[in-house]
Design an enzyme around this catalytic site. Structure first.
Site, short mmCIF file in Angstrom:
data_model
loop_
_atom_site.label_atom_id
_atom_site.label_comp_id
_atom_site.label_asym_id
_atom_site.label_seq_id
_atom_site.Cartn_x
_atom_site.Cartn_y
_atom_site.Cartn_z
N ASN A 193 40.47 42.26 43.65
CA ASN A 193 40.50 41.66 42.31
C ASN A 193 41.52 42.43 41.48
OD1 ASN A 193 39.99 40.63 39.77
ND2 ASN A 193 38.01 41.66 39.51
N TRP A 194 42.68 41.83 41.31
CA TRP A 194 43.76 42.54 40.60
C TRP A 194 43.52 42.57 39.09
CZ3 TRP A 194 48.90 40.30 43.13
CH2 TRP A 194 48.87 40.58 44.51
N LYS A 195 42.55 41.80 38.62
CA LYS A 195 42.30 41.67 37.16
C LYS A 195 43.61 41.30 36.45
CE LYS A 195 38.67 45.08 37.63
NZ LYS A 195 37.61 45.80 36.93
N HIS A 226 32.12 37.58 37.03
CA HIS A 226 32.45 39.01 36.99
C HIS A 226 31.87 39.60 35.71
CE1 HIS A 226 34.73 42.72 36.69
NE2 HIS A 226 34.93 42.62 37.99
N GLU A 233 33.04 41.48 33.58
CA GLU A 233 33.95 41.42 32.42
C GLU A 233 33.94 40.03 31.79
OE1 GLU A 233 37.35 43.03 34.51
OE2 GLU A 233 36.23 44.91 34.71
N GLU A 260 27.63 44.00 41.97
CA GLU A 260 28.52 44.91 41.25
C GLU A 260 27.75 45.53 40.09
OE1 GLU A 260 32.90 44.06 42.02
OE2 GLU A 260 32.35 42.97 40.23
N GLY A 263 35.01 50.29 37.64
CA GLY A 263 36.13 50.96 36.98
C GLY A 263 35.78 52.32 36.39
N SER A 266 33.89 50.76 41.98
CA SER A 266 34.53 52.04 42.34
C SER A 266 34.55 52.32 43.84
CB SER A 266 33.90 53.19 41.56
OG SER A 266 34.13 53.02 40.16
N GLY A 296 38.39 46.46 42.84
CA GLY A 296 39.25 46.34 41.65
C GLY A 296 40.41 47.32 41.74
N GLY A 297 40.27 48.47 41.09
CA GLY A 297 41.36 49.45 40.98
C GLY A 297 42.06 49.75 42.30
C1 PEP Z 1 35.80 44.88 40.04
O1 PEP Z 1 36.51 44.72 39.07
O2 PEP Z 1 35.25 43.91 40.58
C2 PEP Z 1 35.64 46.22 40.56
C3 PEP Z 1 34.73 46.44 41.47
O3 PEP Z 1 36.45 47.18 40.02
P1 PEP Z 1 36.61 48.71 40.53
O4 PEP Z 1 36.75 48.65 42.04
O5 PEP Z 1 37.84 49.20 39.88
O6 PEP Z 1 35.38 49.43 40.12
#
Ligand code: PEP
Length: 251
Positions: free
Chosen positions: A9-11, A95, A97, A167, A173, A212, A233-234
């Site tokens: 997930n590049w956001k 998600h 967010e 999640e 994040g 994370s 994500g990251g």
């Molecule tokens: C996400 O945005 O779905 C996510 C899991 O982010 P991160 O891996 O950065 O915690």
């Protein structure tokens, strides 16, 4: 469940140059790790580039959200039919967010999942508790409520096409990953909730962990019995880290 899945997930990150590097990295990862299905979810404006770049490979592409409407006066929004028309096969729904910043309630998430399915998109539906909820011992009841609303709005038949991603909001994040035992406990609960409807649905539904996940903790999470891969994500923005995470599914 024999196959695994890793979703990037590049956001709201990336430009054409970075997308090029991430596409090459994902194609390499897919070629060396046959039993994992890799899905890239770039921002909308990069979808076409990622679809073209991944054509001829097994890497699939998804959107990060869809609107509840199919077309019309919804400035700035994208519909499921548009994602499908562009060649997307997946879409992230609910998600945290989107839930916390853009008003996606449990009911909206369930409706979006059903809509995605109706457009031939596999919804990757996110659930998870906040720090506040975990501290009050409400993790299981929050996740049960979120999953129940998906059943109510979309019907259990949406599985196993739909994918569920646990999640925990406090882990997204933040660098604070759930322990493998914490993650497994909730994944086991989700599998049990689906099993109320059918054992085969429960067995064949992919349950991903997100929050994370990094190259150095992925293997310990993916080895757990009910964790079938990750929503990343990251770390999905670094081709080397993403590759290591894909490799870590082969445990
Ligand atoms: C996400 O945005 O779905 C996510 C899991 O982010 P991160 O891996 O950065 O915690």
């Amino acid at each position: 469940m024999t196959r695994s899945m890793v979703v990037g997930n590049w956001k709201m990150n990336g430009d054409k140059a970075q997308a090029g590097a991430l596409i090459s990295g994902a194609i390499t990862s897919q070629a060396e790790t046959e039993a994992v299905d890799i899905v890239l979810c770039p921002p909308f404006v990069l979808i076409q580039q990622v679809i073209s770049g991944c054509s001829g490979s097994k890497v699939a592409v998804g959107g990060q959200n869809l609107n509840l409407n199919t077309s019309g006066a919804h400035t700035g929004e994208i519909s499921g039919s548009m994602l499908s028309d562009q060649g997307c096969r997946y879409v992230i729904v609910g998600h945290s967010e989107r839930r916390s910043l853009y008003g996606d309630t449990d009911t909206i998430v369930g409706k979006k999942a059903a809509l995605a399915d109706s457009f031939g998109l596999r919804p990757i539906i996110c659930v998870g508790e906040t720090q506040f909820e975990r501290e009050r011992g409400a993790t299981n009841s929050v996740v049960e409520r979120q999953v129940q609303t998906i059943f109510d709005e979309a019907g259990p038949g949406i599985f196993p096409n739909a994918i569920l991603a646990y999640e925990p909001v406090w882990a997204i994040g933040t660098g604070q990953t759930a322990t493998p035992d914490q993650a497994q406990e909730v994944h086991g609960l989700i599998r049990k909730l689906i099993k109320q409807y059918s054992s085969s649905l429960a067995e064949n539904t992919l349950l991903l962990y997100g929050g994370s996940v990094k190259a150095d903790n992925a293997r310990d999470l993916f080895v757990m019995g009910d964790i079938d891969g990750g929503l990343i994500g990251g770390a999905s923005l670094n081709p080397d880290d993403f590759r290591e995470i894909c490799r870590a599914t082969q445990v």
